[in-house]
Design a protein around this motif. Structure first.
Motif, PDB file in Angstrom:
ATOM      1  N   PRO A 165       0.829  -1.216   0.000  1.00 24.43           N
ATOM      2  CA  PRO A 165       0.000   0.000   0.000  1.00 24.43           C
ATOM      3  C   PRO A 165       0.856   1.257   0.000  1.00 24.43           C
ATOM      4  O   PRO A 165       2.039   1.235   0.358  1.00 24.43           O
ATOM      5  CB  PRO A 165      -0.773  -0.128   1.311  1.00 24.43           C
ATOM      6  CG  PRO A 165       0.178  -0.853   2.215  1.00 24.43           C
ATOM      7  CD  PRO A 165       0.979  -1.790   1.334  1.00 24.43           C
ATOM      8  N   GLY A 166       0.224   2.369  -0.390  1.00 26.66           N
ATOM      9  CA  GLY A 166       0.834   3.680  -0.199  1.00 26.66           C
ATOM     10  C   GLY A 166       0.274   4.296   1.064  1.00 26.66           C
ATOM     11  O   GLY A 166       0.152   3.629   2.090  1.00 26.66           O
TER      12      GLY A 166
ATOM     13  N   ALA B 227      -2.466  14.039  -0.507  1.00 25.84           N
ATOM     14  CA  ALA B 227      -2.868  12.967  -1.420  1.00 25.84           C
ATOM     15  C   ALA B 227      -3.807  13.489  -2.498  1.00 25.84           C
ATOM     16  O   ALA B 227      -3.673  13.150  -3.687  1.00 25.84           O
ATOM     17  CB  ALA B 227      -3.532  11.830  -0.643  1.00 25.84           C
ATOM     18  N   GLU B 228      -4.747  14.339  -2.100  1.00 24.90           N
ATOM     19  CA  GLU B 228      -5.735  14.835  -3.053  1.00 24.90           C
ATOM     20  C   GLU B 228      -5.148  15.823  -4.058  1.00 24.90           C
ATOM     21  O   GLU B 228      -5.724  16.041  -5.124  1.00 24.90           O
ATOM     22  CB  GLU B 228      -6.901  15.467  -2.299  1.00 24.90           C
ATOM     23  CG  GLU B 228      -7.734  14.438  -1.542  1.00 24.90           C
ATOM     24  CD  GLU B 228      -8.845  15.057  -0.719  1.00 24.90           C
ATOM     25  OE1 GLU B 228      -8.896  16.311  -0.633  1.00 24.90           O
ATOM     26  OE2 GLU B 228      -9.662  14.299  -0.156  1.00 24.90           O
ATOM     27  N   SER B 229      -3.988  16.387  -3.730  1.00 27.45           N
ATOM     28  CA  SER B 229      -3.381  17.348  -4.655  1.00 27.45           C
ATOM     29  C   SER B 229      -2.159  16.792  -5.380  1.00 27.45           C
ATOM     30  O   SER B 229      -1.863  17.226  -6.503  1.00 27.45           O
ATOM     31  CB  SER B 229      -2.973  18.620  -3.900  1.00 27.45           C
ATOM     32  OG  SER B 229      -1.983  18.334  -2.927  1.00 27.45           O
ATOM     33  N   GLU B 230      -1.466  15.819  -4.781  1.00 24.75           N
ATOM     34  CA  GLU B 230      -0.192  15.372  -5.328  1.00 24.75           C
ATOM     35  C   GLU B 230      -0.194  13.958  -5.902  1.00 24.75           C
ATOM     36  O   GLU B 230       0.554  13.672  -6.843  1.00 24.75           O
ATOM     37  CB  GLU B 230       0.897  15.460  -4.249  1.00 24.75           C
ATOM     38  CG  GLU B 230       1.133  16.868  -3.720  1.00 24.75           C
ATOM     39  CD  GLU B 230       1.682  17.805  -4.777  1.00 24.75           C
ATOM     40  OE1 GLU B 230       2.371  17.322  -5.703  1.00 24.75           O
ATOM     41  OE2 GLU B 230       1.419  19.019  -4.691  1.00 24.75           O
ATOM     42  N   LEU B 231      -0.971  13.063  -5.341  1.00 29.20           N
ATOM     43  CA  LEU B 231      -0.978  11.698  -5.868  1.00 29.20           C
ATOM     44  C   LEU B 231      -1.653  11.657  -7.234  1.00 29.20           C
ATOM     45  O   LEU B 231      -2.649  12.356  -7.457  1.00 29.20           O
ATOM     46  CB  LEU B 231      -1.722  10.748  -4.925  1.00 29.20           C
ATOM     47  CG  LEU B 231      -0.982  10.235  -3.696  1.00 29.20           C
ATOM     48  CD1 LEU B 231      -1.885   9.297  -2.909  1.00 29.20           C
ATOM     49  CD2 LEU B 231       0.314   9.533  -4.071  1.00 29.20           C
ATOM     50  N   PRO B 232      -1.171  10.846  -8.173  1.00 33.66           N
ATOM     51  CA  PRO B 232      -1.848  10.712  -9.458  1.00 33.66           C
ATOM     52  C   PRO B 232      -3.322  10.323  -9.316  1.00 33.66           C
ATOM     53  O   PRO B 232      -4.159  10.754 -10.112  1.00 33.66           O
ATOM     54  CB  PRO B 232      -1.036   9.624 -10.165  1.00 33.66           C
ATOM     55  CG  PRO B 232       0.347   9.792  -9.622  1.00 33.66           C
ATOM     56  CD  PRO B 232       0.142  10.155  -8.184  1.00 33.66           C
ATOM     57  N   ALA B 233      -3.669   9.526  -8.303  1.00 39.80           N
ATOM     58  CA  ALA B 233      -5.069   9.134  -8.103  1.00 39.80           C
ATOM     59  C   ALA B 233      -5.904  10.255  -7.491  1.00 39.80           C
ATOM     60  O   ALA B 233      -7.141  10.169  -7.474  1.00 39.80           O
ATOM     61  CB  ALA B 233      -5.162   7.894  -7.220  1.00 39.80           C
ATOM     62  N   ARG B 234      -5.242  11.293  -6.954  1.00 35.72           N
ATOM     63  CA  ARG B 234      -5.906  12.448  -6.344  1.00 35.72           C
ATOM     64  C   ARG B 234      -6.868  12.050  -5.233  1.00 35.72           C
ATOM     65  O   ARG B 234      -7.962  12.597  -5.104  1.00 35.72           O
ATOM     66  CB  ARG B 234      -6.653  13.265  -7.408  1.00 35.72           C
ATOM     67  CG  ARG B 234      -5.740  13.881  -8.466  1.00 35.72           C
ATOM     68  CD  ARG B 234      -4.841  14.957  -7.868  1.00 35.72           C
ATOM     69  NE  ARG B 234      -4.175  15.743  -8.899  1.00 35.72           N
ATOM     70  CZ  ARG B 234      -2.994  15.440  -9.443  1.00 35.72           C
ATOM     71  NH1 ARG B 234      -2.335  14.341  -9.034  1.00 35.72           N
ATOM     72  NH2 ARG B 234      -2.443  16.217 -10.350  1.00 35.72           N
ATOM     73  N   ARG B 235      -6.476  11.094  -4.414  1.00 35.74           N
ATOM     74  CA  ARG B 235      -7.304  10.723  -3.274  1.00 35.74           C
ATOM     75  C   ARG B 235      -6.457  10.029  -2.226  1.00 35.74           C
ATOM     76  O   ARG B 235      -5.382   9.511  -2.512  1.00 35.74           O
ATOM     77  CB  ARG B 235      -8.478   9.819  -3.689  1.00 35.74           C
ATOM     78  CG  ARG B 235      -8.057   8.493  -4.300  1.00 35.74           C
ATOM     79  CD  ARG B 235      -9.253   7.752  -4.892  1.00 35.74           C
ATOM     80  NE  ARG B 235     -10.160   7.249  -3.883  1.00 35.74           N
ATOM     81  CZ  ARG B 235     -10.052   6.034  -3.323  1.00 35.74           C
ATOM     82  NH1 ARG B 235      -9.064   5.204  -3.681  1.00 35.74           N
ATOM     83  NH2 ARG B 235     -10.928   5.628  -2.433  1.00 35.74           N
ATOM     84  N   PHE B 236      -6.958  10.044  -1.001  1.00 38.69           N
ATOM     85  CA  PHE B 236      -6.362   9.347   0.130  1.00 38.69           C
ATOM     86  C   PHE B 236      -6.792   7.881   0.027  1.00 38.69           C
ATOM     87  O   PHE B 236      -7.983   7.591  -0.105  1.00 38.69           O
ATOM     88  CB  PHE B 236      -6.889   9.986   1.407  1.00 38.69           C
ATOM     89  CG  PHE B 236      -6.097   9.715   2.659  1.00 38.69           C
ATOM     90  CD1 PHE B 236      -5.015   8.847   2.687  1.00 38.69           C
ATOM     91  CD2 PHE B 236      -6.454  10.340   3.847  1.00 38.69           C
ATOM     92  CE1 PHE B 236      -4.303   8.614   3.852  1.00 38.69           C
ATOM     93  CE2 PHE B 236      -5.765  10.114   5.025  1.00 38.69           C
ATOM     94  CZ  PHE B 236      -4.682   9.247   5.021  1.00 38.69           C
ATOM     95  N   GLY B 237      -5.852   6.953   0.071  1.00 41.52           N
ATOM     96  CA  GLY B 237      -6.199   5.546   0.007  1.00 41.52           C
ATOM     97  C   GLY B 237      -7.095   5.136   1.163  1.00 41.52           C
ATOM     98  O   GLY B 237      -6.963   5.639   2.284  1.00 41.52           O
TER      99      GLY B 237
ATOM    100  N   GLY C  13      -0.516   5.646  -7.183  1.00 35.37           N
ATOM    101  CA  GLY C  13       0.520   6.201  -8.058  1.00 35.37           C
ATOM    102  C   GLY C  13       1.715   6.772  -7.322  1.00 35.37           C
ATOM    103  O   GLY C  13       2.576   7.402  -7.932  1.00 35.37           O
ATOM    104  N   LEU C  14       1.815   6.536  -6.010  1.00 30.88           N
ATOM    105  CA  LEU C  14       2.902   7.104  -5.209  1.00 30.88           C
ATOM    106  C   LEU C  14       4.278   6.710  -5.744  1.00 30.88           C
ATOM    107  O   LEU C  14       5.165   7.562  -5.923  1.00 30.88           O
ATOM    108  CB  LEU C  14       2.762   6.658  -3.746  1.00 30.88           C
ATOM    109  CG  LEU C  14       3.896   7.062  -2.799  1.00 30.88           C
ATOM    110  CD1 LEU C  14       3.992   8.580  -2.688  1.00 30.88           C
ATOM    111  CD2 LEU C  14       3.679   6.444  -1.421  1.00 30.88           C
ATOM    112  N   VAL C  15       4.484   5.441  -5.986  1.00 36.10           N
ATOM    113  CA  VAL C  15       5.793   4.967  -6.433  1.00 36.10           C
ATOM    114  C   VAL C  15       6.132   5.513  -7.815  1.00 36.10           C
ATOM    115  O   VAL C  15       7.291   5.768  -8.132  1.00 36.10           O
ATOM    116  CB  VAL C  15       5.834   3.426  -6.431  1.00 36.10           C
ATOM    117  CG1 VAL C  15       7.108   2.911  -7.077  1.00 36.10           C
ATOM    118  CG2 VAL C  15       5.744   2.910  -4.994  1.00 36.10           C
ATOM    119  N   ALA C  16       5.105   5.745  -8.645  1.00 35.83           N
ATOM    120  CA  ALA C  16       5.336   6.225 -10.013  1.00 35.83           C
ATOM    121  C   ALA C  16       5.669   7.717 -10.062  1.00 35.83           C
ATOM    122  O   ALA C  16       6.124   8.194 -11.100  1.00 35.83           O
ATOM    123  CB  ALA C  16       4.097   5.945 -10.863  1.00 35.83           C
TER     124      ALA C  16
END
Length: 245
Positions: A183-184, A203-213, A241-244
């Motif tokens: 998990p991220g 998470a909502e602004s920076e992760l590619p998925a734009r959401r908190f897991g 998308g954290l690792v990417a």
């Protein structure tokens, strides 16, 4: 050709180490909803386990209190389930206590981080003789295994070791299937108050998925690993998308 049985756990027994909260509890809920005959929750606190069992409901949940670094107690807890179909390992040490620069980390912090690997080893050793021939094990790792960062050196090393252990056991225990689940950032009780809100905003602004897991995201990934008979020796990364990045 569709095979509905692949998405169900009908008549199967699932043992979850770390099942009293967070990702482990979400997996327990989904396993019960997917028809598991028995879901066994293992953790240190009897009260938290009892509350989790009530949360899951359904009358098919057993609890077995044990600290995963107590080899004898953990072995007894796992084997109390009888023959099992799936072992899911989600328990983690308090990672916040294991973060720091290498020069400042104490022996106790290092040992505490390694407890995750130690406990997962104890659990796999206890479960191996009682797993059905085509059952499965899932080892929960962490994104630091693939994307280390400053001040998280020991956590990165332990999480990478968890993935490697899963890969090696996929060969050793075949046809039992063994996979890692990575998990991220996930919205679990280890994140509270302002810290949680800060992670959510990030998470909502920076992760590619734009959401908190969410724990349910990991639960559905775990169900896939339990029910797909052609997946073994893999590390399934569910990180928004954290690792990417």
């Amino acid at each position: 050709m569709n095979d509905p049985a692949r998405s169900t756990l009908v008549d199967q027994t699932v043992v979850i180490v770390g099942g009293s909260s967070g990702v482990g509890l979400a997996i327990a809920r989904l396993a019960s909803q997917s028809g598991a005959k028995k879901v066994v929750l293992i953790g240190r606190s009897r009260d938290k386990l009892a509350s989790a069992a009530t949360d899951v409901g359904g009358g098919n949940v057993d609890i077995a209190p044990a600290d995963m670094v107590d080899s004898a107690a953990l072995t007894a807890a796992i084997r109390s389930a009888g023959t099992i179909d799936h072992l899911v390992l989600t328990a983690v040490a308090d990672e916040k206590k294991r973060i720091g620069g290498i020069a400042a980390l104490s022996d106790a912090q290092m040992e505490g981080a390694i407890d995750k690997l130690r406990g997962f080893f104890f659990a796999a050793r206890a479960a191996a003789p009682i797993l059905r021939e085509r059952g499965s094990m899932i080892f929960t790792s962490g994104a630091s295994a693939l994307k280390p960062s400053a001040r998280m050196s020991i956590l990165a090393a332990v999480n990478a070791s968890v993935v490697t252990l899963a890969h090696a056991l996929a060969i050793e225990l075949a046809p039992v299937r063994v996979n890692a689940l990575t998990p991220g950032v996930v919205d679990t009780p280890i994140h509270q108050g302002e810290e949680r809100e800060g992670i959510r905003r990030w998470a909502e602004s920076e992760l590619p998925a734009r959401r908190f897991g969410q724990p349910s995201d990991l639960a559905h990934a775990a169900l896939f690993l339990m029910t797909n008979p052609y997946v073994t020796g893999q590390n399934l990364v569910v990180d928004g998308g954290l690792v990417a990045r």
